[in-house]
Design an enzyme around this catalytic site. Sequence first.
Site, PDB file in Angstrom:
ATOM      1  CG  ASP A 128      79.093  11.590  29.074  1.00  0.00           C
ATOM      2  OD1 ASP A 128      78.472  11.027  28.140  1.00  0.00           O
ATOM      3  OD2 ASP A 128      78.594  12.510  29.760  1.00  0.00           O
ATOM      4  CG  HIS A 142      75.502  16.347  30.449  1.00  0.00           C
ATOM      5  ND1 HIS A 142      74.693  16.164  31.542  1.00  0.00           N
ATOM      6  CD2 HIS A 142      74.698  16.740  29.438  1.00  0.00           C
ATOM      7  CE1 HIS A 142      73.437  16.417  31.198  1.00  0.00           C
ATOM      8  NE2 HIS A 142      73.412  16.770  29.923  1.00  0.00           N
ATOM      9  CB  SER A 151      71.748  11.318  33.829  1.00  0.00           C
ATOM     10  OG  SER A 151      71.572  12.362  32.920  1.00  0.00           O
TER      11      SER A 151
END
Length: 481
Positions: A264, A182, A142
Site C-alpha cells: 500500500d 490503513h 481503497s
Amino acid sequence: VLDPADWERFRQTAHRALDDAIDYLRDSRERPAWQPVPENVKQRLREPMPQEPAPLESVYREFAEFIFPYASGNTHPRWLGWVQGSGTPSGALADLLAATMNSNAGGRDHAAVYVERQIVRWFRDLFGWPETTSGLLVMGTSAANLVAILVARTKAIGVRVREDGLDQHTSKLVAYASAATHACVRKGIEAAGVGSANLRVLPVDEDHRVEPARIAELIARDRADGFIPFLIVGNAGTVDVGAIDPLGELADLAKREHVWFHVDGAFGAMAYLSERLRPQLRGIERADSIAFDFHKWLHVPYDAGCVVVRDGEIHRATFASEGPYITRMPRGLAAGEPWFTDYGPDLSRAFRALKVWFTIKEHGARRLAHAIEMNCEQARYLASRIESDADFELLSPAVLQIVCFRPRAPLLDDVSLDRIVDEAVIRLQESGVAVISTTTVFGRRAMRASITNHRTTIEDLDLVLESLREIAGGLIAKRLS
Ligand SMILES: Cc1ncc(COP(=O)(O)O)c(C=O)c1O
C-alpha cells in the site's frame, strides 16, 4: 433535446465558469482554508428534485453562491489535513476535456484506453517491472487495495473461487499487515470474503514499522494450525505517521513463504519518483502488486488511484468476464483487447487517465518529484521547530511529509490534554487559517500535519504553529485556572 438552444449563450456561461475556476485556483490563498456550510445552504440543498428546466445561468449562479465557496479546502496552501493532494489547474482543465469527450474507458478501441495504458506503462517502467505487468486506474487506493487482495486470493486458491466462493478449506486464508495499516485493507479483506478475523494485525516497533520476523513466526504457526497464509501487506508510508515498512525484508519473506506481497503506497509510492527519496522505499519494486494514488502526492484532481500487478495473467483471470453485449471484435470499435473491464470490477469507467496524463506531461516527473522532496523538507523543518519549542512535543519523526505533535502541558493529565488536542484542531479549522487533522500515536492524541501540498510555504507552517500555540495555550490556561 439536451443541447443548448443557444450555443452562444452557453459559451458565455461556460467562459464565465472557466474564468471563475481559474480565479478560484489563482486566489486560493485569499480564501479561508475551510468554512462550514451555512444552515441556509444545507436547507437549499435539501430541496426536492426540480421538474421544470431552468436557465443554465441561474443554475450556475446558484452553484457559485451556494456550492463553490464551501469546498473542503484542499486547494489552500495551509490545508494540511489527512493526506490529500492540492489539485492542479491543468488537471481541472483535463477533467473538463475528459467530460467533454465523455469516453467510457471500460474497453473498446479509442484514445482513452491508450492513454490509460500509457500511464500504467510509465509506472511499470518506474518500478522496473516486466512486460507482463497489468494495471488500471481506480477511484483511489481503497479500491486499488481491494483489487490487489482479490488477485492475491486467486493466486492462492485458484480461479475457481470466482465460481465456488470460499469453502471450508479456503476460508482458512490468512493475511498479515501491521497495526499501522490503513483501515481500507481490513475492508478489502472483509469484502474478499476472507474475513477480518483472518487478518493478522501485527504490532509495530518504535518506528511504526512492522517486524518481518514476527510475521514469519505467525506464518509458521498458522500453517501448523491448518491456515493458508496468502498475503503480506507492506506500507510505503503509513497513514498516521508516514512510516515505511522494511519492504525489502518483507519481499524476501514473501518469496520464501510463497505468499503474495502487496504494498500500500497510497502516497509514499510516489516518492519513488525522486532519486533522493527512492532509497527509503527500496524493496517496493519487488512487490507482486502496488496500490497508489495520483490524487494525493501527484495532485491530480480527485479521484485517481492506481493498482499495478506484476503478473497480468492472474490479474486478468480474477476479473475477466464476457457477455454477448461485450463481444470483442477483430476490428472496429469493439476491438482494442485487452479491455480494462477485465482487470477490475467496473465496466463503465471514467476517462480518469487524462488528468493524470496532463499533469505528468505538463510538469514532467522531475518537477513532480521536486514538489514531493520540497514537502519532505518542509516536514523536517516543522519537526525541528517543534523539537526545539518548549510549548510543543514531537510525537513522530518526519519520515516523509507527515508530522505528529502536541502541546506540552506537564500540569495536565493525559485525558485532558487529549481533549485539548482535538478541540484546538477543530478551532484552527473553524478559524479558517489552516486545516490540520488528528490521530493517535502510541495511545496519545496528536495534532497531525500532512504537507501533501505544492502550494505550502515555510511561512505557512510558521503561521500554523503560531496559531496552534495561541489556541492550545488559551485552552490549557483555561483548564488550569
Ligand atoms: C496509506 C493509505 N492507504 C490507503 C488510503 C486510502 O486511499 P483512498 O482515500 O485514495 O481510497 C490512504 C488514504 O489516506 C492511505 O494514506
